[in-house]
Design an enzyme around this catalytic site. Structure first.
Site, PDB file in Angstrom:
ATOM      1  N   ARG A  85      -4.926  10.693   4.282  1.00 48.39           N
ATOM      2  CA  ARG A  85      -3.869  11.699   4.397  1.00 48.39           C
ATOM      3  C   ARG A  85      -2.845  11.613   3.267  1.00 48.39           C
ATOM      4  NH1 ARG A  85      -1.887  14.273   8.515  1.00 48.39           N
ATOM      5  NH2 ARG A  85       0.094  13.756   7.544  1.00 48.39           N
ATOM      6  N   ARG A 109      -8.915  -0.562   4.266  1.00 53.45           N
ATOM      7  CA  ARG A 109      -8.053   0.465   3.668  1.00 53.45           C
ATOM      8  C   ARG A 109      -6.692  -0.128   3.309  1.00 53.45           C
ATOM      9  NH1 ARG A 109      -7.737   5.911   6.948  1.00 53.45           N
ATOM     10  NH2 ARG A 109      -6.335   6.199   5.204  1.00 53.45           N
ATOM     11  N   PRO A 144       1.381  16.656  11.262  1.00 54.71           N
ATOM     12  CA  PRO A 144       1.448  17.861  10.428  1.00 54.71           C
ATOM     13  C   PRO A 144       2.198  17.621   9.116  1.00 54.71           C
ATOM     14  CG  PRO A 144       3.021  18.001  12.238  1.00 54.71           C
ATOM     15  CD  PRO A 144       2.260  16.722  12.434  1.00 54.71           C
ATOM     16  N   VAL A 145       2.116  18.586   8.202  1.00 55.55           N
ATOM     17  CA  VAL A 145       2.812  18.455   6.909  1.00 55.55           C
ATOM     18  C   VAL A 145       3.787  19.620   6.696  1.00 55.55           C
ATOM     19  CG1 VAL A 145       1.065  17.044   5.750  1.00 55.55           C
ATOM     20  CG2 VAL A 145       0.835  19.528   5.724  1.00 55.55           C
ATOM     21  N   ASP A 146       4.253  20.196   7.817  1.00 58.38           N
ATOM     22  CA  ASP A 146       5.135  21.364   7.708  1.00 58.38           C
ATOM     23  C   ASP A 146       6.415  21.073   6.925  1.00 58.38           C
ATOM     24  OD1 ASP A 146       5.511  19.784  10.171  1.00 58.38           O
ATOM     25  OD2 ASP A 146       7.272  21.053  10.441  1.00 58.38           O
ATOM     26  N   GLN A 147       6.944  19.854   7.022  1.00 59.65           N
ATOM     27  CA  GLN A 147       8.199  19.538   6.338  1.00 59.65           C
ATOM     28  C   GLN A 147       8.001  19.488   4.812  1.00 59.65           C
ATOM     29  OE1 GLN A 147      11.262  19.225   8.038  1.00 59.65           O
ATOM     30  NE2 GLN A 147       9.886  20.070   9.577  1.00 59.65           N
ATOM     31  N   ASP A 190       4.283   0.731  12.146  1.00 60.54           N
ATOM     32  CA  ASP A 190       3.130   0.048  11.550  1.00 60.54           C
ATOM     33  C   ASP A 190       3.012  -1.422  11.981  1.00 60.54           C
ATOM     34  OD1 ASP A 190       2.446   2.367  10.305  1.00 60.54           O
ATOM     35  OD2 ASP A 190       3.217   1.817   8.336  1.00 60.54           O
ATOM     36  N   LYS A 207       0.831  -1.217   0.000  1.00 58.18           N
ATOM     37  CA  LYS A 207       0.000   0.000   0.000  1.00 58.18           C
ATOM     38  C   LYS A 207       0.862   1.262   0.000  1.00 58.18           C
ATOM     39  CE  LYS A 207      -1.810   1.502   4.060  1.00 58.18           C
ATOM     40  NZ  LYS A 207      -1.486   2.909   4.414  1.00 58.18           N
ATOM     41  N   ASN A 208       1.827   1.306   0.921  1.00 61.06           N
ATOM     42  CA  ASN A 208       2.579   2.553   1.100  1.00 61.06           C
ATOM     43  C   ASN A 208       3.646   2.786   0.025  1.00 61.06           C
ATOM     44  OD1 ASN A 208       0.966   3.123   3.221  1.00 61.06           O
ATOM     45  ND2 ASN A 208       2.463   2.629   4.814  1.00 61.06           N
ATOM     46  N   ILE A 256       7.030   7.271  17.155  1.00 56.12           N
ATOM     47  CA  ILE A 256       6.707   7.998  15.914  1.00 56.12           C
ATOM     48  C   ILE A 256       5.408   8.794  16.042  1.00 56.12           C
ATOM     49  CG2 ILE A 256       6.321   7.791  13.409  1.00 56.12           C
ATOM     50  CD1 ILE A 256       9.093   6.875  14.089  1.00 56.12           C
TER      51      ILE A 256
HETATM   52  N1  EPU Z   1       5.786  14.882  10.835  1.00 52.90           N
HETATM   53  C1  EPU Z   1       5.885  16.233  11.091  1.00 52.90           C
HETATM   54  N2  EPU Z   1       5.883  17.100  10.024  1.00 52.90           N
HETATM   55  C2  EPU Z   1       5.785  16.669   8.739  1.00 52.90           C
HETATM   56  C3  EPU Z   1       5.701  15.293   8.477  1.00 52.90           C
HETATM   57  C4  EPU Z   1       5.701  14.410   9.549  1.00 52.90           C
HETATM   58  O1  EPU Z   1       5.969  16.648  12.234  1.00 52.90           O
HETATM   59  O2  EPU Z   1       5.775  17.518   7.833  1.00 52.90           O
HETATM   60  C5  EPU Z   1       5.810  13.913  11.949  1.00 52.90           C
HETATM   61  C6  EPU Z   1       4.513  13.117  12.067  1.00 52.90           C
HETATM   62  O3  EPU Z   1       3.547  13.813  12.807  1.00 52.90           O
HETATM   63  C7  EPU Z   1       4.989  11.852  12.744  1.00 52.90           C
HETATM   64  C8  EPU Z   1       6.399  11.661  12.201  1.00 52.90           C
HETATM   65  O4  EPU Z   1       6.777  12.933  11.679  1.00 52.90           O
HETATM   66  O5  EPU Z   1       5.038  12.050  14.132  1.00 52.90           O
HETATM   67  C9  EPU Z   1       6.550  10.646  11.094  1.00 52.90           C
HETATM   68  O6  EPU Z   1       5.548  10.811  10.132  1.00 52.90           O
HETATM   69  P1  EPU Z   1       5.717  10.477   8.593  1.00 52.90           P
HETATM   70  O7  EPU Z   1       5.610  11.740   7.830  1.00 52.90           O
HETATM   71  O8  EPU Z   1       6.928   9.631   8.380  1.00 52.90           O
HETATM   72  O9  EPU Z   1       4.426   9.616   8.340  1.00 52.90           O
HETATM   73  P2  EPU Z   1       3.616   9.591   6.995  1.00 52.90           P
HETATM   74  O10 EPU Z   1       4.549   9.796   5.883  1.00 52.90           O
HETATM   75  O11 EPU Z   1       2.421  10.458   7.118  1.00 52.90           O
HETATM   76  C10 EPU Z   1       3.920   7.048   6.452  1.00 52.90           C
HETATM   77  C11 EPU Z   1       3.008   5.878   6.260  1.00 52.90           C
HETATM   78  C12 EPU Z   1       2.405   5.493   7.590  1.00 52.90           C
HETATM   79  C13 EPU Z   1       3.543   5.144   8.555  1.00 52.90           C
HETATM   80  C14 EPU Z   1       4.511   6.334   8.668  1.00 52.90           C
HETATM   81  C15 EPU Z   1       5.725   6.040   9.522  1.00 52.90           C
HETATM   82  C16 EPU Z   1       2.263   6.186   3.995  1.00 52.90           C
HETATM   83  C17 EPU Z   1       1.152   6.506   3.062  1.00 52.90           C
HETATM   84  N3  EPU Z   1       1.984   6.230   5.303  1.00 52.90           N
HETATM   85  O12 EPU Z   1       3.111   8.093   6.967  1.00 52.90           O
HETATM   86  O13 EPU Z   1       1.612   4.354   7.379  1.00 52.90           O
HETATM   87  O14 EPU Z   1       3.030   4.842   9.824  1.00 52.90           O
HETATM   88  O15 EPU Z   1       4.976   6.709   7.359  1.00 52.90           O
HETATM   89  O16 EPU Z   1       6.430   4.957   9.032  1.00 52.90           O
HETATM   90  O17 EPU Z   1       3.359   5.859   3.564  1.00 52.90           O
HETATM   91  C18 EPU Z   1      -0.114   2.810   7.830  1.00 52.90           C
HETATM   92  O18 EPU Z   1       0.157   2.243   6.761  1.00 52.90           O
HETATM   93  O19 EPU Z   1      -0.873   2.293   8.694  1.00 52.90           O
HETATM   94  C19 EPU Z   1       0.478   4.112   8.124  1.00 52.90           C
HETATM   95  C20 EPU Z   1      -0.033   4.939   9.027  1.00 52.90           C
END
Ligand code: EPU
Length: 417
Positions: free
Chosen positions: A93, A397, A123-126, A305, A22-23, A327
């Site tokens: 998301r 999902r 958040p998506v600030d990064q 995960d 999926k990811n 995380i």
């Molecule tokens: N974060 C920030 N700012 C950002 C981006 C992330 O503070 O701009 C924080 C998040 O709040 C979190 C941490 O950084 O605390 C890590 O988040 P990350 O961005 O790595 O997560 P993601 O990219 O939204 C993906 C997977 C998730 C998985 C995480 C961690 C996808 C579509 N989703 O999410 O998968 O848990 O990486 O490995 O790739 C799942 O499949 O059940 C799932 C939630």
């Protein structure tokens, strides 16, 4: 709303084939936006999140053609509407992954802010900071990220924290930027590597994917390609945990053992025998389950995960297991549901202290997110008697035909309306 009914207490045994990841599929579907030529994907899992992403791309004007056996052809020759609306983003998301490719290809993008999420703030600030570093003008208005850039410019960008989709978004955007982009503190997850492999097949110039420093030399255009989505390491880990938890013996095929080292180590520590081949894994467990310690962290450490699924296993281990989640701040919602099945678990801050018990007993429980649902399925398979899991739309999902797959391993599991 569908529910799952599980009659527990039977060891899982047999063979099953793991689906595509999926990811990996979600960012790679978005990569189609980067080229006017067709991208053909194989091993695409049939999941609700994948369908949501396909709906999103179709709304933008991408033509999609789903073939047999997980093949999807995407044709983004024209993008009419570089928009990801709130209605779709709020349900998934990962829609944020359209931001980088849309901006790089169309010079503009409007993507809804995802808002809250069951497992934490997320958040998506990064993502935004990285695109701004590449020269994008971004404002946040009416709940939307509005981004513009005539052409993104290569830059050096260091993430403040490791983010998987953040890395993927910037990686995709940088493929069409003017000049060289260096991403530091990048995510090393295998799904990032799979995306880089697909982009490279499309003509991108990428070096260092799978390390924390990725270098991308921007090109003027990407071309069509064919790419096979990597196997799902979390689905693999979920079935491995289920087999170990029930004291079974099974062979999982179509997987990549090399992407699961941290999970396989913990399963062995918990008492399972794991035999790895490059594309298959056999797992069996005869003796007692042992207590383990788990701390989630970015790849190659133990994946968040898989945290919930391993907690299900730990409920019946000899001794006390400590599971620390680093995380996401709110990823322990399965604890209260496991307690309903007879587990003894205390949560202290971001750690769960699991005291192993002799048995779990079936009850009605509620799924709260995707991996929490998988945890409850495993616990239901271990429990004596019948377990009903409510709100299993979360499970749909991210797990393809989970009842069919578990039934093939001898589980008594069925879906009821
Ligand atoms: N974060 C920030 N700012 C950002 C981006 C992330 O503070 O701009 C924080 C998040 O709040 C979190 C941490 O950084 O605390 C890590 O988040 P990350 O961005 O790595 O997560 P993601 O990219 O939204 C993906 C997977 C998730 C998985 C995480 C961690 C996808 C579509 N989703 O999410 O998968 O848990 O990486 O490995 O790739 C799942 O499949 O059940 C799932 C939630």
């Amino acid at each position: 709303m569908d529910k799952l009914l599980i009659e527990g207490g039977r060891p899982l045994a047999g063979e099953l084939r793991v689906s595509g990841a999926k990811n990996a599929a979600l960012p790679i579907l978005c990569a189609a936006l980067l080229s006017p030529e067709p991208l053909t994907l194989t091993n695409v899992p049939r999941l609700n999140d994948v369908r949501t992403m396909q709906t999103l791309l179709a709304q933008m004007g991408v033509r999609l053609d789903a073939g047999t056996r997980g093949t999807v052809a995407l044709d983004a020759r024209s993008i009419d509407w570089p928009l990801a609306p709130y209605e779709l983003v709020k349900t998934m998301r990962a829609s944020i992954l359209a931001l980088g490719p849309l901006l790089a290809r169309c010079g503009e993008a409007r993507v809804s802010l995802p808002g809250g999420c069951a497992i934490g703030l997320r958040p998506v600030d990064q993502h935004v900071k990285g695109l701004q570093a590449m020269g994008a003008e971004i404002d946040l208005e009416h709940g939307y990220i509005n981004a513009r850039a005539t052409r993104l410019k290569g830059t050096r960008f260091g993430f403040d924290l490791v983010t998987v989709t953040g890395t993927e978004n910037l990686l995709m955007a940088a493929t069409l930027a003017d000049g060289t982009t260096v991403l530091e503190n990048a995510a090393r997850e295998p799904e990032v590597v799979d995306l880089a492999r697909c982009l490279t097949a499309m003509g991108a110039r990428i070096d260092g994917a799978g390390t924390d420093r990725i270098t991308i030399d921007g090109v003027a255009a990407l071309h069509g390609a064919t790419h096979a989505i990597m196997p799902d390491r979390i689905e693999t880990g979920t079935f491995l945990a289920a087999v170990a938890a029930t004291g079974g013996d099974a062979l999982l095929t179509g997987t990549q053992a090399g992407t699961l080292d941290a999970v396989l180590d913990k399963l062995r520590e918990a008492g399972a025998t794991v035999d790895e081949a490059p594309a298959s894994i056999r797992i069996r467990r005869r003796g007692a389950l042992a207590a383990i310690h788990i701390r989630t962290a970015p790849y190659p450490a133990f994946p968040t995960d898989m945290q919930a699924q391993m907690m299900a296993l730990a409920t019946r281990a000899h001794g006390t297991t400590v599971i620390t989640e680093t995380i996401f701040e709110n990823r322990m919602m399965h604890v209260q549901e496991l307690v309903r099945l007879g587990a003894v678990i205390d949560v202290e801050g971001n750690a769960a202290i699991v005291k192993g018990v002799a048995k779990l007993t079936g009850a009605t429980v509620m799924a709260t997110d995707l991996r929490a649902s998988a945890c409850l399925v495993i616990a239901g398979l271990m429990a004596e008697g019948e377990t009903t899991i409510d709100r299993i739309y979360h499970l749909d999902r991210g797990y393809e035909e989970i009842e069919e797959k578990l039934s093939a391993l001898g589980a008594r599991i069925r879906r009821i309306q």
